[in-house]
Design a protein around this motif. Structure first.
Motif, PDB file in Angstrom:
ATOM      1  N   SER A 129       0.818  -1.211   0.000  1.00 49.46           N
ATOM      2  CA  SER A 129       0.000   0.000   0.000  1.00 49.46           C
ATOM      3  C   SER A 129       0.855   1.267   0.000  1.00 49.46           C
ATOM      4  CB  SER A 129      -0.930   0.010   1.220  1.00 49.46           C
ATOM      5  OG  SER A 129      -0.181  -0.010   2.427  1.00 49.46           O
ATOM      6  N   PHE A 132       1.704   3.946  -3.000  1.00 53.92           N
ATOM      7  CA  PHE A 132       0.980   5.174  -3.336  1.00 53.92           C
ATOM      8  C   PHE A 132       1.774   6.413  -2.939  1.00 53.92           C
ATOM      9  CE2 PHE A 132      -2.775   2.290  -3.211  1.00 53.92           C
ATOM     10  CZ  PHE A 132      -3.253   2.559  -4.481  1.00 53.92           C
ATOM     11  N   GLU A 223      -7.918   2.060  -9.302  1.00 51.94           N
ATOM     12  CA  GLU A 223      -7.011   0.949  -9.010  1.00 51.94           C
ATOM     13  C   GLU A 223      -7.372  -0.286  -9.811  1.00 51.94           C
ATOM     14  OE1 GLU A 223      -6.409   0.207  -4.821  1.00 51.94           O
ATOM     15  OE2 GLU A 223      -6.917   2.283  -4.335  1.00 51.94           O
ATOM     16  N   LYS A 270      -3.733  13.651  -4.331  1.00 51.10           N
ATOM     17  CA  LYS A 270      -4.809  12.671  -4.141  1.00 51.10           C
ATOM     18  C   LYS A 270      -4.233  11.309  -3.741  1.00 51.10           C
ATOM     19  CE  LYS A 270      -8.851  10.752  -6.580  1.00 51.10           C
ATOM     20  NZ  LYS A 270      -8.577   9.322  -6.387  1.00 51.10           N
ATOM     21  N   LEU A 271      -3.156  10.917  -4.376  1.00 51.50           N
ATOM     22  CA  LEU A 271      -2.528   9.626  -4.047  1.00 51.50           C
ATOM     23  C   LEU A 271      -1.964   9.615  -2.631  1.00 51.50           C
ATOM     24  CD1 LEU A 271      -0.686   8.723  -7.372  1.00 51.50           C
ATOM     25  CD2 LEU A 271      -2.355   7.301  -6.188  1.00 51.50           C
ATOM     26  N   HIS A 274      -4.758   9.328  -0.232  1.00 48.70           N
ATOM     27  CA  HIS A 274      -5.281   7.969  -0.240  1.00 48.70           C
ATOM     28  C   HIS A 274      -4.364   7.023   0.533  1.00 48.70           C
ATOM     29  CE1 HIS A 274      -7.336   4.388  -1.664  1.00 48.70           C
ATOM     30  NE2 HIS A 274      -6.178   3.892  -2.071  1.00 48.70           N
ATOM     31  N   HIS A 277      -4.895   7.568   4.165  1.00 53.56           N
ATOM     32  CA  HIS A 277      -6.176   6.978   4.563  1.00 53.56           C
ATOM     33  C   HIS A 277      -6.052   5.458   4.716  1.00 53.56           C
ATOM     34  CE1 HIS A 277     -10.560   6.719   4.859  1.00 53.56           C
ATOM     35  NE2 HIS A 277     -10.499   5.682   4.041  1.00 53.56           N
ATOM     36  N   GLU A 278      -5.303   4.819   3.788  1.00 50.54           N
ATOM     37  CA  GLU A 278      -5.111   3.376   3.857  1.00 50.54           C
ATOM     38  C   GLU A 278      -4.327   2.957   5.094  1.00 50.54           C
ATOM     39  OE1 GLU A 278      -6.041   0.738   1.643  1.00 50.54           O
ATOM     40  OE2 GLU A 278      -7.469   2.291   1.036  1.00 50.54           O
ATOM     41  N   GLU A 285     -10.941  11.925   1.404  1.00 55.45           N
ATOM     42  CA  GLU A 285     -10.743  11.207   0.144  1.00 55.45           C
ATOM     43  C   GLU A 285     -11.351  12.032  -0.984  1.00 55.45           C
ATOM     44  OE1 GLU A 285      -8.849   8.710  -0.482  1.00 55.45           O
ATOM     45  OE2 GLU A 285      -9.519   6.842   0.429  1.00 55.45           O
ATOM     46  N   SER A 287     -13.078  12.346  -4.417  1.00 48.97           N
ATOM     47  CA  SER A 287     -13.907  11.466  -5.238  1.00 48.97           C
ATOM     48  C   SER A 287     -13.494  11.520  -6.706  1.00 48.97           C
ATOM     49  CB  SER A 287     -15.382  11.854  -5.119  1.00 48.97           C
ATOM     50  OG  SER A 287     -15.608  13.137  -5.681  1.00 48.97           O
ATOM     51  N   THR A 288     -13.866  10.494  -7.455  1.00 47.53           N
ATOM     52  CA  THR A 288     -13.563  10.441  -8.886  1.00 47.53           C
ATOM     53  C   THR A 288     -14.304  11.530  -9.641  1.00 47.53           C
ATOM     54  OG1 THR A 288     -13.261   8.040  -8.739  1.00 47.53           O
ATOM     55  CG2 THR A 288     -13.577   8.973 -10.936  1.00 47.53           C
TER      56      THR A 288
END
Length: 340
Positions: A129, A132, A223, A270-271, A274, A277-278, A285, A287-288
């Motif tokens: 992970s 990222f 992903e 953004k990465l 993320h 967050h992981e 986060e 959003s797309t």
């Protein structure tokens, strides 16, 4: 998103069939007309849109949004890559009738390279992970590099051969002129490479650098390897015709690199968010849907400001030319009056 092996195989077969059709129509060396470039460009864009709609119908809105976000990002990066292609074509003085073949081979090389990078990226993400963080930092660094390159373009830019090309030219004897689309010929009992092979190696080696930028960028939007692959494939397959369609427009997109740096920097952040967050850190986060709106908004603003700046530059050049001619006329008149 669960993509079966059957769907993967069917997708690859269909793409190969489309590539074969594209290659069949462009198999004979010829100068690509504006009409031909327009028809094929529209064909590939419509095909990508239909594919995205199909994803929405069968898989839902999220995969479809991720595909369109990835497609727009990859297409934008591909347009910036066209600047380098123009420099390569100019550097090696590729005749107009052979440029389409060079680009076709370059696109095929890019597809193969990106397929490998996509597989490697998917394996890394599935097992580590923290990758990222690396992707995010790399994109932020790339964004800064793009800004520096954009500033250097204002002073003019030429293509510089990399070490691989210099090694090939040093070790293998080459002809000084093109022999159609042949890459290797036999002359006076010697096997010689042609400039066509060198150009294709130049395109292929730069494709590696392009893949290093684009794959982390799209993995910042999705992903799902299937979406990453199809978005890259559709973005690249229209690249050859787009080269001829917007060749004159490329010089007017003076702010494109700045816009792409903003997009890559945004995806890099953004990465990183993320990744945090992981790892259990409470971070927002992105959003797309928001990412897609940011990407499209930046590209629209960049295009408008580029066209405006180009128009202002042309107006200033015309004014300077007119002032120069008026000054020359006044000097001529004064000189004639003095002689009389």
């Amino acid at each position: 998103m669960d993509v079966s092996l059957t769907v993967w195989v069917l997708t690859v077969v269909v793409l190969c069939a489309l590539i074969a059709v594209d290659f069949f129509f462009g198999r004979k060396p010829h100068e690509v007309s504006m009409k031909e470039a327009t028809v094929w460009t529209v064909f590939w864009v419509v095909l990508a849109i239909l594919f995205g709609i199909g994803l929405a119908v069968f898989e839902g809105g999220t995969p479809s949004s991720e595909f369109f976000a990835g497609y727009v990002t990859e297409k934008s990066l591909s347009v910036d890559n066209l600047f380098v292609f123009v420099l390569i074509m100019t550097k090696f003085a590729v005749p107009a009738q052979y440029q389409s073949r060079v680009l076709m081979v370059g696109v095929l090389i890019a597809l193969l390279l990106r397929a490998g990078f996509i597989a490697a990226g998917a394996a890394l993400i599935a097992n580590f992970s923290w990758v990222f963080y690396i992707f995010g930092a790399f994109l932020i660094w790339t964004a800064w590099k793009l800004i520096k390159e954009a500033r250097s373009k204002d002073e003019g830019e030429e293509y510089e051969e990399n070490r691989f090309l210099k090694m090939v030219e040093r070790r293998f004897p080459a002809t000084d002129r093109y022999h159609g689309t042949k890459m290797v010929i036999r002359e006076n009992g010697r096997r010689l490479i042609t400039p066509m092979l060198i150009v294709m190696l130049a395109i292929g080696s730069t494709d590696i650098l392009f893949a290093l930028d684009s794959i982390p960028a799209i993995y910042g939007l999705t992903e799902e390897p299937y979406i990453v692959f199809t978005a890259n494939a559709f973005a690249l397959m229209g690249l050859r015709q787009l080269y001829f369609l917007i060749g004159g427009l490329l010089e007017k997109l003076v702010h494109l690199s700045y816009g792409l740096s903003v997009i890559l920097g945004f995806i890099g952040v953004k990465l990183v968010l993320h990744a945090l967050h992981e790892n259990g850190v409470h971070t927002p986060e992105i959003s797309t849907a928001f990412s897609l709106s940011v990407i499209c908004g930046v590209l629209i603003v960049t295009t408008i400001t580029s066209l405006y700046a180009s128009r202002e530059e042309r107006a200033a050049a015309r004014a300077a030319k007119e002032n120069g001619s008026e000054g020359a006329d006044e000097e001529s008149a004064e000189s004639a009056e003095h002689r009389s």
